[in-house]
Write an enzyme that holds these catalytic residues in place. Sequence first.
Site, mmCIF file in Angstrom:
data_model
loop_
_atom_site.group_PDB
_atom_site.id
_atom_site.type_symbol
_atom_site.label_atom_id
_atom_site.label_comp_id
_atom_site.label_asym_id
_atom_site.label_seq_id
_atom_site.Cartn_x
_atom_site.Cartn_y
_atom_site.Cartn_z
ATOM 1 N N GLU A 97 0.810 -1.213 0.000
ATOM 2 C CA GLU A 97 0.000 0.000 0.000
ATOM 3 C C GLU A 97 0.851 1.274 0.000
ATOM 4 O O GLU A 97 0.455 2.280 -0.592
ATOM 5 C CB GLU A 97 -0.945 0.017 1.204
ATOM 6 C CG GLU A 97 -2.058 -1.016 1.152
ATOM 7 C CD GLU A 97 -1.686 -2.352 1.771
ATOM 8 O OE1 GLU A 97 -2.567 -3.224 1.884
ATOM 9 O OE2 GLU A 97 -0.496 -2.519 2.141
ATOM 10 N N PHE A 125 -12.057 -6.823 13.720
ATOM 11 C CA PHE A 125 -10.933 -7.312 12.933
ATOM 12 C C PHE A 125 -10.550 -6.277 11.868
ATOM 13 O O PHE A 125 -11.394 -5.784 11.133
ATOM 14 C CB PHE A 125 -11.297 -8.638 12.263
ATOM 15 C CG PHE A 125 -10.212 -9.189 11.390
ATOM 16 C CD1 PHE A 125 -9.059 -9.732 11.931
ATOM 17 C CD2 PHE A 125 -10.337 -9.155 10.000
ATOM 18 C CE1 PHE A 125 -8.059 -10.229 11.124
ATOM 19 C CE2 PHE A 125 -9.342 -9.650 9.185
ATOM 20 C CZ PHE A 125 -8.197 -10.193 9.752
ATOM 21 N N GLN A 126 -9.302 -5.944 11.809
ATOM 22 C CA GLN A 126 -8.732 -4.974 10.875
ATOM 23 C C GLN A 126 -9.397 -3.602 10.983
ATOM 24 O O GLN A 126 -9.584 -2.900 9.995
ATOM 25 C CB GLN A 126 -8.803 -5.491 9.429
ATOM 26 C CG GLN A 126 -7.853 -6.664 9.181
ATOM 27 C CD GLN A 126 -7.701 -7.012 7.720
ATOM 28 O OE1 GLN A 126 -8.591 -6.763 6.913
ATOM 29 N NE2 GLN A 126 -6.575 -7.606 7.364
ATOM 30 N N LYS A 178 -17.855 -0.754 5.237
ATOM 31 C CA LYS A 178 -18.269 -1.773 4.273
ATOM 32 C C LYS A 178 -19.777 -1.803 4.074
ATOM 33 O O LYS A 178 -20.262 -2.044 2.958
ATOM 34 C CB LYS A 178 -17.763 -3.147 4.715
ATOM 35 C CG LYS A 178 -17.872 -4.215 3.638
ATOM 36 C CD LYS A 178 -17.166 -5.492 4.042
ATOM 37 C CE LYS A 178 -17.171 -6.500 2.896
ATOM 38 N NZ LYS A 178 -16.485 -7.758 3.263
ATOM 39 N N MET A 235 23.992 9.207 3.059
ATOM 40 C CA MET A 235 23.907 10.520 3.692
ATOM 41 C C MET A 235 24.166 10.426 5.189
ATOM 42 O O MET A 235 24.790 11.317 5.786
ATOM 43 C CB MET A 235 22.543 11.152 3.426
ATOM 44 C CG MET A 235 22.484 12.626 3.785
ATOM 45 S SD MET A 235 23.637 13.637 2.804
ATOM 46 C CE MET A 235 22.718 13.836 1.296
#
Length: 606
Positions: free
Chosen positions: A89, A151-152, A201, A516
């Site tokens: 993602e 969940f999630q 959802k 760096m």
Amino acid sequence: MSDTAAQQRDDDSEEPIDRDDSAETGTTDPERTDDGTDTGTVSTGAESVVAALEAAGVETAFGVQGGAIMPVYDALYDSSVRHITMAHEQGAAHAADAYGVVTGEPGLCLATSGPGATNLVTGIADADMDSDAMLALTGQVPTEFVGNDAFQETDTVGVTRPITKHNYFAGEADSVGDVVGEAFELARVGRPGPTLVDLPKDVTLDETTESPGPAKAPAGTDPDPNADPAAVTEAARAIENAERPLCLFGGGVIKAEASDAARTFARTYEIPVTTTMPGIGTFPEDDDLSLSWAGMHGTGYANMAITHTDCLIAVGTRFDDRLTGGIDTFAPEAEVVHVDIDPAEISKNVYADYPLIGDAGAVLDQLTAAVRTAPDVDEWREQCADWKETYPMTYATPEDEPLKPQFVVEAFDEATDDDTIVTTGVGQHQMWASQFWTYTDPRTWVSSHGLGTMGYGVPAAIGARVAADAMGDPERDVICFDGDGSFLMTMQELSVAVREELNLTIAVLNNEYIGMVRQWQDAFFEGRHMASEYNWMPEFDKLAEAFGALGIRVDGYDDVAPAVEEALAYDGPAVIDFHVDPEEDVLPMVPSGGANGRFALSEDQL
């Protein structure tokens, strides 16, 4: 099963939430009253979301599937919007960001709830710091589960509130399309930035007979493009009276499509020009008036001009610390004309003697018209030319030392056209790519500035390639300069480039360090290389081949040109693993908080 366990079942296998089959199949049969009157077309919230995207002109989306966002993906199945499935993602957010930078339209990324949404956070924060227009759509658990640690589940709105221009929690199917359209438009108007819509959802599965209206931003968010005329007149008089005026063009010039106006202004009055790093490309670096870009690793002559100017005409810049060094020593002799669309940036870091709030292009046009006589700057231009000769951007190539990374950048620049798009990760390779490439066009430099996100380069190259193709320019080259550390963070996106048959080249400037960090450790921490040595790197050319890409390894100067030619000729993604001098530093360098005019030209000067 307990109530809690039932709530926490996997979204991928959960039962539909109290609706008939037509809601899941997205029926479009008209719904009728008892007398047979047609009351509208039945669709779902997800279909309304996609309809809003199509109406807004969205052509491409980048994302990763998942349970809570699945209804939206199902609605995308028959959509005109092309979806690019990314490997992670974060890669989706960076690809969408870069797509927007190249096209000038907001990029779109999607993710599911919980870890999907939180994996977008780095990319959203990056877009926020660089004022890049982007829309993120995230799935969310059903509204009845929100707040119950389902969940999630993650409080995506809460997590992303500080890093978005605005975010939304979609509450109902009837309005979700309008919310998405508003979020898309808000991302682009005024000062651009990322927006986000969190999509429960049940909202995306619910039926609706409401179609989204035309996308429009909230009232009051599209500011007046013109600055106050009296303020413009005062600024114009200051410019006329200046003896050492200097234009400083920032990333806001590009975002406002104001590069032509900026060039017209500078050339009309023959005023020398420097840019910020995000402003690279606003003014052609092969123009005699150009001093390239200024700041911590900017050119010595740009920093000298900033130090000695008596009138700084700054357009579309927020005066960040990597540009200014110590505020008290920045442009110490200058009156400052500051043009910006966001009034919050005026005098935030550098005091503006002449604040001009408005669109960069509109205000530059106002200034061009208001300046009656060009300032007498012949001696000043000669001085700037002298600084160019005194502090040239050069590097040594001793035969007894390894390949220099600057040589690689110049080799690609010589082998490609001016409209080539360059993306980078973050670190030394980013600086060399900006220092030793001659940029002449806006939207050809795509990098992470404010957030400094390692790993940005590869997914950004994917977004840039897809953007160029969408704009009808498949022959345009896309080059990603990456470091070994940055490449290791997002190289999984190479699988996407191979799958989508994207024609791009990744040049890994491999010094087996977080370069760096190593440079700063040598300069400021007595050479203690704690956690910066990366001598455990894999063979990137072999990894590229494993992904299905072209892989090449280069160790010396003689092999650079043939490798560049082979990679550019290859029809698909190519990775060249350039093993470069691990001790090479990025110079010039203004130490953090230091004075721009006191830049170091060697490590022993730090």
